[in-house]
Each structure stands twice: as structure tokens, then as C-alpha cells.
Design a protein around this motif. Structure first.
Motif, PDB file in Angstrom:
ATOM      1  N   ALA A  21       0.833  -1.207   0.000  1.00  0.00           N
ATOM      2  CA  ALA A  21       0.000   0.000   0.000  1.00  0.00           C
ATOM      3  C   ALA A  21       0.867   1.257   0.000  1.00  0.00           C
ATOM      4  CB  ALA A  21      -0.943  -0.014   1.200  1.00  0.00           C
ATOM      5  N   LEU A  22       1.942   1.240   0.800  1.00  0.00           N
ATOM      6  CA  LEU A  22       2.852   2.389   0.845  1.00  0.00           C
ATOM      7  C   LEU A  22       3.559   2.576  -0.498  1.00  0.00           C
ATOM      8  CD1 LEU A  22       4.394   1.889   4.403  1.00  0.00           C
ATOM      9  CD2 LEU A  22       2.883   3.748   3.680  1.00  0.00           C
ATOM     10  N   ARG A  23       4.003   1.465  -1.099  1.00  0.00           N
ATOM     11  CA  ARG A  23       4.678   1.542  -2.400  1.00  0.00           C
ATOM     12  C   ARG A  23       3.750   2.093  -3.480  1.00  0.00           C
ATOM     13  NH1 ARG A  23       6.802  -4.416  -2.683  1.00  0.00           N
ATOM     14  NH2 ARG A  23       6.729  -4.037  -4.914  1.00  0.00           N
ATOM     15  N   ILE A  28       1.997   6.420  -7.094  1.00  0.00           N
ATOM     16  CA  ILE A  28       0.975   7.328  -7.632  1.00  0.00           C
ATOM     17  C   ILE A  28       1.403   8.780  -7.486  1.00  0.00           C
ATOM     18  CG2 ILE A  28      -1.383   8.189  -7.288  1.00  0.00           C
ATOM     19  CD1 ILE A  28      -2.154   5.258  -6.571  1.00  0.00           C
ATOM     20  N   LYS A  29       1.843   9.166  -6.272  1.00  0.00           N
ATOM     21  CA  LYS A  29       2.181  10.567  -6.022  1.00  0.00           C
ATOM     22  C   LYS A  29       3.390  11.010  -6.841  1.00  0.00           C
ATOM     23  CE  LYS A  29      -1.219  10.976  -3.281  1.00  0.00           C
ATOM     24  NZ  LYS A  29      -1.189  10.904  -1.860  1.00  0.00           N
ATOM     25  N   LEU A  30       4.455  10.199  -6.861  1.00  0.00           N
ATOM     26  CA  LEU A  30       5.655  10.610  -7.595  1.00  0.00           C
ATOM     27  C   LEU A  30       5.464  10.487  -9.099  1.00  0.00           C
ATOM     28  CD1 LEU A  30       8.566   9.429  -5.304  1.00  0.00           C
ATOM     29  CD2 LEU A  30       7.489  11.658  -5.493  1.00  0.00           C
ATOM     30  N   PHE A  31       4.582   9.599  -9.537  1.00  0.00           N
ATOM     31  CA  PHE A  31       4.260   9.527 -10.963  1.00  0.00           C
ATOM     32  C   PHE A  31       3.531  10.805 -11.374  1.00  0.00           C
ATOM     33  CE2 PHE A  31       2.452   8.064 -14.921  1.00  0.00           C
ATOM     34  CZ  PHE A  31       3.439   7.238 -15.420  1.00  0.00           C
ATOM     35  N   GLN A  85      11.921  10.573 -11.512  1.00  0.00           N
ATOM     36  CA  GLN A  85      10.799  10.255 -10.631  1.00  0.00           C
ATOM     37  C   GLN A  85       9.908   9.180 -11.249  1.00  0.00           C
ATOM     38  OE1 GLN A  85       9.025  14.118  -9.864  1.00  0.00           O
ATOM     39  NE2 GLN A  85      10.125  14.308  -7.929  1.00  0.00           N
ATOM     40  N   LEU A  86       9.648   9.288 -12.544  1.00  0.00           N
ATOM     41  CA  LEU A  86       8.799   8.295 -13.220  1.00  0.00           C
ATOM     42  C   LEU A  86       9.446   6.908 -13.197  1.00  0.00           C
ATOM     43  CD1 LEU A  86       7.554  10.293 -16.354  1.00  0.00           C
ATOM     44  CD2 LEU A  86       6.286   9.768 -14.273  1.00  0.00           C
ATOM     45  N   ILE A  87      10.727   6.846 -13.504  1.00  0.00           N
ATOM     46  CA  ILE A  87      11.432   5.551 -13.517  1.00  0.00           C
ATOM     47  C   ILE A  87      11.482   4.954 -12.112  1.00  0.00           C
ATOM     48  CG2 ILE A  87      13.673   4.437 -13.873  1.00  0.00           C
ATOM     49  CD1 ILE A  87      14.103   6.417 -16.219  1.00  0.00           C
ATOM     50  N   GLY A  88      11.929   5.764 -11.137  1.00  0.00           N
ATOM     51  CA  GLY A  88      12.019   5.270  -9.759  1.00  0.00           C
ATOM     52  C   GLY A  88      10.672   4.811  -9.231  1.00  0.00           C
ATOM     53  N   ALA A  89       9.627   5.598  -9.483  1.00  0.00           N
ATOM     54  CA  ALA A  89       8.291   5.242  -9.014  1.00  0.00           C
ATOM     55  C   ALA A  89       7.800   3.954  -9.678  1.00  0.00           C
ATOM     56  CB  ALA A  89       7.315   6.388  -9.288  1.00  0.00           C
ATOM     57  N   SER A  90       8.038   3.818 -10.968  1.00  0.00           N
ATOM     58  CA  SER A  90       7.593   2.621 -11.697  1.00  0.00           C
ATOM     59  C   SER A  90       8.291   1.363 -11.192  1.00  0.00           C
ATOM     60  CB  SER A  90       7.834   2.786 -13.198  1.00  0.00           C
ATOM     61  OG  SER A  90       7.064   3.860 -13.697  1.00  0.00           O
ATOM     62  N   LEU A  91       9.560   1.489 -10.829  1.00  0.00           N
ATOM     63  CA  LEU A  91      10.298   0.328 -10.324  1.00  0.00           C
ATOM     64  C   LEU A  91       9.779  -0.164  -8.975  1.00  0.00           C
ATOM     65  CD1 LEU A  91      13.932   1.339 -11.356  1.00  0.00           C
ATOM     66  CD2 LEU A  91      12.510  -0.449 -12.370  1.00  0.00           C
ATOM     67  N   LEU A  92       9.057   0.690  -8.260  1.00  0.00           N
ATOM     68  CA  LEU A  92       8.478   0.280  -6.970  1.00  0.00           C
ATOM     69  C   LEU A  92       7.348  -0.732  -7.142  1.00  0.00           C
ATOM     70  CD1 LEU A  92       8.198   3.670  -5.024  1.00  0.00           C
ATOM     71  CD2 LEU A  92       9.937   1.893  -4.768  1.00  0.00           C
ATOM     72  N   LEU A  93       6.806  -0.841  -8.335  1.00  0.00           N
ATOM     73  CA  LEU A  93       5.658  -1.715  -8.568  1.00  0.00           C
ATOM     74  C   LEU A  93       6.021  -3.194  -8.684  1.00  0.00           C
ATOM     75  CD1 LEU A  93       3.591   0.445 -11.075  1.00  0.00           C
ATOM     76  CD2 LEU A  93       3.248   0.166  -8.606  1.00  0.00           C
ATOM     77  N   LEU A 133       9.393   9.540   1.842  1.00  0.00           N
ATOM     78  CA  LEU A 133      10.722   9.061   2.224  1.00  0.00           C
ATOM     79  C   LEU A 133      10.616   8.024   3.344  1.00  0.00           C
ATOM     80  CD1 LEU A 133      13.788   9.340   1.759  1.00  0.00           C
ATOM     81  CD2 LEU A 133      13.801  11.049   3.581  1.00  0.00           C
ATOM     82  N   ALA A 134       9.750   8.285   4.320  1.00  0.00           N
ATOM     83  CA  ALA A 134       9.553   7.321   5.418  1.00  0.00           C
ATOM     84  C   ALA A 134       8.997   6.000   4.870  1.00  0.00           C
ATOM     85  CB  ALA A 134       8.606   7.905   6.462  1.00  0.00           C
ATOM     86  N   SER A 135       8.123   6.078   3.876  1.00  0.00           N
ATOM     87  CA  SER A 135       7.585   4.860   3.252  1.00  0.00           C
ATOM     88  C   SER A 135       8.703   4.051   2.606  1.00  0.00           C
ATOM     89  CB  SER A 135       6.533   5.228   2.199  1.00  0.00           C
ATOM     90  OG  SER A 135       5.447   5.904   2.783  1.00  0.00           O
ATOM     91  N   LEU A 136       9.605   4.751   1.888  1.00  0.00           N
ATOM     92  CA  LEU A 136      10.735   4.065   1.263  1.00  0.00           C
ATOM     93  C   LEU A 136      11.668   3.463   2.309  1.00  0.00           C
ATOM     94  CD1 LEU A 136      11.754   6.411  -1.689  1.00  0.00           C
ATOM     95  CD2 LEU A 136      10.423   4.304  -1.773  1.00  0.00           C
ATOM     96  N   LEU A 137      11.901   4.196   3.392  1.00  0.00           N
ATOM     97  CA  LEU A 137      12.775   3.686   4.455  1.00  0.00           C
ATOM     98  C   LEU A 137      12.171   2.436   5.105  1.00  0.00           C
ATOM     99  CD1 LEU A 137      13.971   7.023   6.106  1.00  0.00           C
ATOM    100  CD2 LEU A 137      15.321   5.436   4.716  1.00  0.00           C
ATOM    101  N   PHE A 138      10.854   2.411   5.258  1.00  0.00           N
ATOM    102  CA  PHE A 138      10.176   1.228   5.796  1.00  0.00           C
ATOM    103  C   PHE A 138      10.380   0.046   4.851  1.00  0.00           C
ATOM    104  CE2 PHE A 138       6.274  -1.414   6.059  1.00  0.00           C
ATOM    105  CZ  PHE A 138       6.435  -1.878   7.352  1.00  0.00           C
ATOM    106  N   MET A 139      10.190   0.282   3.543  1.00  0.00           N
ATOM    107  CA  MET A 139      10.397  -0.769   2.551  1.00  0.00           C
ATOM    108  C   MET A 139      11.843  -1.269   2.587  1.00  0.00           C
ATOM    109  SD  MET A 139      10.319  -0.460  -1.582  1.00  0.00           S
ATOM    110  CE  MET A 139      11.942   0.297  -1.565  1.00  0.00           C
ATOM    111  N   MET A 140      12.800  -0.323   2.657  1.00  0.00           N
ATOM    112  CA  MET A 140      14.216  -0.695   2.698  1.00  0.00           C
ATOM    113  C   MET A 140      14.535  -1.471   3.985  1.00  0.00           C
ATOM    114  SD  MET A 140      15.566   0.415  -0.090  1.00  0.00           S
ATOM    115  CE  MET A 140      16.024   1.728  -1.168  1.00  0.00           C
TER     116      MET A 140
END
Length: 198
Positions: A21-23, A28-31, A85-93, A133-140
């Protein structure tokens, strides 16, 4: 015992659902932000600065307007950040590429947070960037074992067992090549000079 196993599995499932859900939220937001940059909707583009801001002297321009005018001055810069931003966000999927996506977006989000804070961008935008950023840190954090392994693989593990003479010859060659690289870089910067690119 079965109850404990079920509880652990439920916890893992809940964490997995939360991470997804966080990813998706970050995607969505960064896209949207990345697309907005590419479409020219975020910064004050060169030649399209609002009249009210264009009529203010540089010394009297507020931090926010100054930052948005500066960032909007270069179409190439805007395009680079937007595409990143588009590339990084897309890779989260995708599970296989989410760490790479996070690695791309981490410095971008950190820079956004610094700019938002020091240039007085809206508090809501600052909160949003911190939340992403906190969402990414949680994922990491959840992928910490894989990240540690990747860093360990990047480190040079080979230990050179050389005699003193060979070691000193090697150090001398390193110093000579480093000096040559320094000279080459100095000649290049001298040749091109420090005048602004027009």
C-alpha cells in the motif's frame, strides 16, 4: 503451536499488505509529480514567469518564488528530474526492482525535503515528501538483509599479499597515474574555462 504460526503468518501478511500500500501510494504521487514536471506544470518556466513575480526585483523575491524560478529555468533539468521520478516510481511496482526504485528516489526525495524546508515551500508538501521518504525507508528496512548483502558484494574482498618492494612499486604507479589524471582534469577545465554556458 498452530495458533502461534497463524499469528506470525498474519503479521507477515499484514506487513506485506502495508508495504504494498505504501509503495503504491509513493508510485501514484511521484508519478503525478514526475508527469507534472515533464508537462511543465510545476515550476515557473523560462519565459512564462507570472507577471506578479516577474515584476519583483531579485533582492525582494521570496525564497519559494526564487526556487521555483530557478528550477524552472532549465527544461533539461526539469525533464531529468521528472523522468527520474517516473522511472524510480515505476520500479516500486515490482518486487524484483523495488530496491532499485527506492535507491533512485531516496536522493530525489531527500533533496525535495531540503528545498521545501529551506525555501519555505508549503508545509503540506514538506510533510508529503517526508511521508514518501519514510515509506521508502520502511520498505528498505524490510529488505535490509538483501541491501546488506548487495553492499557486501560491492566491497572489495581481495587482499593483496605483496612483498614490500612490490607494494612500493605499486604505490608509486598509483601516485603517477593519479597525478596524470589530475593534470588531465586540470588541462580540461583550463581549456574549457569557467565562463557560464550560454
Amino acid at each position: 503451536m498452530a495458533f502461534l504460526f497463524t499469528l506470525i503468518m498474519k503479521k507477515r501478511t499484514a506487513i506485506s499488505i502495508l508495504e504494498w500500500a505504501l509503495r503504491i501510494n509513493v508510485f501514484i504521487k511521484l508519478f503525478i509529480y514526475g508527469t507534472g514536471k515533464i508537462m511543465g506544470g510545476q515550476f515557473y518556466l523560462k519565459g512564462e514567469i507570472p507577471e506578479a513575480i516577474g515584476n519583483i526585483s531579485l533582492a525582494e523575491t521570496g525564497s519559494y518564488n526564487l526556487a521555483w524560478t530557478f528550477f524552472g529555468h532549465s527544461q533539461g533539468y526539469i525533464f531529468f528530474i521528472g523522468i527520474s521520478q517516473l522511472i524510480g516510481a515505476s520500479l516500486l511496482l515490482f518486487n524484483k526492482t523495488k530496491i532499485i526504485g527506492g535507491a533512485i528516489l531516496f536522493p530525489i526525495l531527500l533533496n525535495i525535503i531540503v528545498v521545501d524546508y529551506f525555501f519555505g515551500v508549503a508545509r503540506g508538501a514538506l510533510f508529503g515528501a517526508c511521508f514518501y521518504l519514510a515509506s521508502l525507508l520502511f520498505m528498505m528496512y524490510l529488505e535490509r538483509a538483501a541491501i546488506v548483502q548487495a553492499f557486501q558484494n560491492l566491497l572489495v574482498k581481495k587482499v593483496f599479499q605483496e612483498k614490500n618492494t612490490k607494494r612500493w612499486i605499486r604505490i608509486m604507479f598509483i601516485a603517477i597515474i593519479a597525478a596524470a589524471i589530475f593534470a588531465l582534469e586540470y588541462l580540461g577545465t583550463s581549456f574549457f574555462g569557467y565562463d557560464d554556458i550560454k
